[in-house]
Scaffold this motif. Structure first.
Motif, PDB file in Angstrom:
ATOM      1  N   LYS A  75       1.325   3.734   2.047  1.00  0.00           N
ATOM      2  CA  LYS A  75       2.065   4.104   3.252  1.00  0.00           C
ATOM      3  C   LYS A  75       3.314   3.254   3.445  1.00  0.00           C
ATOM      4  O   LYS A  75       4.355   3.756   3.864  1.00  0.00           O
ATOM      5  CB  LYS A  75       1.165   4.005   4.480  1.00  0.00           C
ATOM      6  CG  LYS A  75       0.209   5.170   4.631  1.00  0.00           C
ATOM      7  CD  LYS A  75      -0.600   5.059   5.896  1.00  0.00           C
ATOM      8  CE  LYS A  75       0.245   5.164   7.134  1.00  0.00           C
ATOM      9  NZ  LYS A  75      -0.544   5.091   8.374  1.00  0.00           N
ATOM     10  N   THR A  76       3.218   1.962   3.163  1.00  0.00           N
ATOM     11  CA  THR A  76       4.406   1.130   3.322  1.00  0.00           C
ATOM     12  C   THR A  76       5.446   1.447   2.257  1.00  0.00           C
ATOM     13  O   THR A  76       6.650   1.393   2.515  1.00  0.00           O
ATOM     14  CB  THR A  76       4.059  -0.373   3.287  1.00  0.00           C
ATOM     15  OG1 THR A  76       3.330  -0.673   2.086  1.00  0.00           O
ATOM     16  CG2 THR A  76       3.201  -0.756   4.485  1.00  0.00           C
ATOM     17  N   LYS A  97       6.015   4.373   1.136  1.00  0.00           N
ATOM     18  CA  LYS A  97       6.693   5.581   1.619  1.00  0.00           C
ATOM     19  C   LYS A  97       7.830   5.238   2.573  1.00  0.00           C
ATOM     20  O   LYS A  97       8.790   5.986   2.709  1.00  0.00           O
ATOM     21  CB  LYS A  97       5.686   6.500   2.314  1.00  0.00           C
ATOM     22  CG  LYS A  97       4.677   7.152   1.393  1.00  0.00           C
ATOM     23  CD  LYS A  97       3.675   7.990   2.183  1.00  0.00           C
ATOM     24  CE  LYS A  97       2.630   8.614   1.270  1.00  0.00           C
ATOM     25  NZ  LYS A  97       1.619   9.386   2.048  1.00  0.00           N
ATOM     26  N   ASN A 107       0.835  -1.194   0.000  1.00  0.00           N
ATOM     27  CA  ASN A 107       0.000   0.000   0.000  1.00  0.00           C
ATOM     28  C   ASN A 107       0.874   1.250   0.000  1.00  0.00           C
ATOM     29  O   ASN A 107       2.098   1.180   0.173  1.00  0.00           O
ATOM     30  CB  ASN A 107      -0.977   0.013   1.191  1.00  0.00           C
ATOM     31  CG  ASN A 107      -0.274   0.014   2.532  1.00  0.00           C
ATOM     32  OD1 ASN A 107       0.655   0.782   2.759  1.00  0.00           O
ATOM     33  ND2 ASN A 107      -0.702  -0.853   3.440  1.00  0.00           N
ATOM     34  N   LEU A 119      -3.769  10.099  12.067  1.00  0.00           N
ATOM     35  CA  LEU A 119      -4.164   9.491  10.806  1.00  0.00           C
ATOM     36  C   LEU A 119      -5.448  10.164  10.365  1.00  0.00           C
ATOM     37  O   LEU A 119      -6.222  10.641  11.205  1.00  0.00           O
ATOM     38  CB  LEU A 119      -4.393   7.990  10.980  1.00  0.00           C
ATOM     39  CG  LEU A 119      -3.269   7.201  11.665  1.00  0.00           C
ATOM     40  CD1 LEU A 119      -3.713   5.775  11.943  1.00  0.00           C
ATOM     41  CD2 LEU A 119      -2.010   7.208  10.807  1.00  0.00           C
ATOM     42  N   SER A 126       2.384  13.559  12.454  1.00  0.00           N
ATOM     43  CA  SER A 126       1.717  12.914  11.328  1.00  0.00           C
ATOM     44  C   SER A 126       2.041  11.426  11.276  1.00  0.00           C
ATOM     45  O   SER A 126       3.179  11.015  11.489  1.00  0.00           O
ATOM     46  CB  SER A 126       2.149  13.571  10.019  1.00  0.00           C
ATOM     47  OG  SER A 126       1.610  12.858   8.912  1.00  0.00           O
ATOM     48  N   ASP A 142       0.752   9.687   8.489  1.00  0.00           N
ATOM     49  CA  ASP A 142       0.456   9.320   7.113  1.00  0.00           C
ATOM     50  C   ASP A 142       1.644   9.501   6.176  1.00  0.00           C
ATOM     51  O   ASP A 142       1.525   9.280   4.986  1.00  0.00           O
ATOM     52  CB  ASP A 142      -0.747  10.110   6.602  1.00  0.00           C
ATOM     53  CG  ASP A 142      -2.067   9.447   6.976  1.00  0.00           C
ATOM     54  OD1 ASP A 142      -2.332   8.347   6.464  1.00  0.00           O
ATOM     55  OD2 ASP A 142      -2.803  10.006   7.787  1.00  0.00           O
ATOM     56  N   ASN A 143       2.786   9.909   6.742  1.00  0.00           N
ATOM     57  CA  ASN A 143       3.984  10.019   5.900  1.00  0.00           C
ATOM     58  C   ASN A 143       4.623   8.656   5.653  1.00  0.00           C
ATOM     59  O   ASN A 143       5.391   8.474   4.718  1.00  0.00           O
ATOM     60  CB  ASN A 143       4.992  10.971   6.540  1.00  0.00           C
ATOM     61  CG  ASN A 143       5.322  10.600   7.974  1.00  0.00           C
ATOM     62  OD1 ASN A 143       4.602   9.823   8.596  1.00  0.00           O
ATOM     63  ND2 ASN A 143       6.404  11.139   8.494  1.00  0.00           N
ATOM     64  N   SER A 144       4.290   7.679   6.534  1.00  0.00           N
ATOM     65  CA  SER A 144       4.737   6.297   6.343  1.00  0.00           C
ATOM     66  C   SER A 144       4.029   5.447   7.389  1.00  0.00           C
ATOM     67  O   SER A 144       3.293   5.959   8.232  1.00  0.00           O
ATOM     68  CB  SER A 144       6.258   6.161   6.501  1.00  0.00           C
ATOM     69  OG  SER A 144       6.631   6.158   7.873  1.00  0.00           O
ATOM     70  N   ASP A 145       4.280   4.135   7.363  1.00  0.00           N
ATOM     71  CA  ASP A 145       3.737   3.240   8.392  1.00  0.00           C
ATOM     72  C   ASP A 145       4.851   2.746   9.301  1.00  0.00           C
ATOM     73  O   ASP A 145       4.695   1.743   9.997  1.00  0.00           O
ATOM     74  CB  ASP A 145       3.021   2.050   7.737  1.00  0.00           C
ATOM     75  CG  ASP A 145       1.984   1.417   8.658  1.00  0.00           C
ATOM     76  OD1 ASP A 145       1.265   2.167   9.348  1.00  0.00           O
ATOM     77  OD2 ASP A 145       1.893   0.176   8.698  1.00  0.00           O
TER      78      ASP A 145
END
Length: 241
Positions: free
Chosen positions: A17-18, A20, A15, A225, A207, A209-212
């Protein structure tokens, strides 16, 4: 016994996020099971208290496709019907992830509760005639992480990182308070990205949502999120705002 054709259990960089996380030097594999009791087995014990099953990200992204839902149900039934072979297949996938991460010169991350909330620290198995307490014990050099609605999952393996998942539903207030009082890292879903505050419950917000990649985030912070899919219209109180 549930029939299960051998297919990968883990999705790698599956996905946005991953993906990123690649920029941060991480290659991520996630296990997606059928959440709540959709498979006939309960894998999210706090779901009704938190009301998160209604706005679950299970149907976001590729999860909206029926084939994906059927695959997640099959994996979940396999997990309950033939646990040790499930774990053996999981081990194969993790080893493949280790090899791929080495090729990419990245660190492997594994998230086993992509759409579930299982206490993986308590899931033992036998591998090569040896009993293991959990999958983290077999892979001490792999970083595992998850989100959880259970605030008292303590005494974890050193390579297993948890982020508590907040719910604004009244019936979940006491569990939020336990996590906050214990200085846990807390993920909060806000309805709109533009409305994310700088402080939530007097805790600094960063934040998410820049990555998981959660294990590098500080404890005692709120991971913001923003709602996606049907979660945007959630009116249970789970989503904030």
């Amino acid at each position: 016994m549930t029939k299960f054709i051998r297919k990968p259990l883990l999705g790698f960089n599956s996905n946005a996020k991953t993906i990123k996380g690649n920029k941060l030097g991480f290659y991520t594999g996630i296990l997606y099971l059928a959440p709540y009791n959709l498979s006939g087995h309960q894998v999210c014990p706090m779901a009704e208290l938190a009301q998160c099953h209604i706005a679950c990200l299970n149907t976001s992204g590729r999860g909206q496709f029926n084939s994906i839902q059927l695959a997640r149900i099959a994996k979940t039934k396999y997990y309950f019907a033939d646990r040790n072979n499930f774990m053996l297949n999981l081990i194969k996938d993790i080893n493949k992830g280790i090899n791929k991460a080495k090729q990419l010169d990245q660190q492997l991350l594994i998230r086993l509760n992509g759409t579930s909330d299982i206490k993986w620290e308590n899931i033992g198995f036998v591998y090569n005639d040896k009993q293991y307490t959990n999958i983290m014990e077999l892979f001490p050099n792999v970083q595992f992480y998850d989100y959880t609605k259970m605030p008292n999952r303590n005494n974890l393996p050193s390579n297993y990182d948890l982020t508590f998942s907040y719910s604004g539903v009244d019936t979940f207030t006491k569990y939020n308070r336990i996590a906050i009082d214990n200085g846990k890292r807390i993920a909060v879903v806000f309805r709109y990205e533009k409305n994310i505050p700088k402080l939530f419950q007097n805790i600094r917000v960063i934040s998410g949502d820049n990555s998981d990649v959660r294990h590098i985030d500080d404890q005692n912070t709120v991971i913001a999120l923003y709602a996606k899919g049907k979660a945007i219209k959630d009116n249970t109180g789970f989503v904030i705002g």
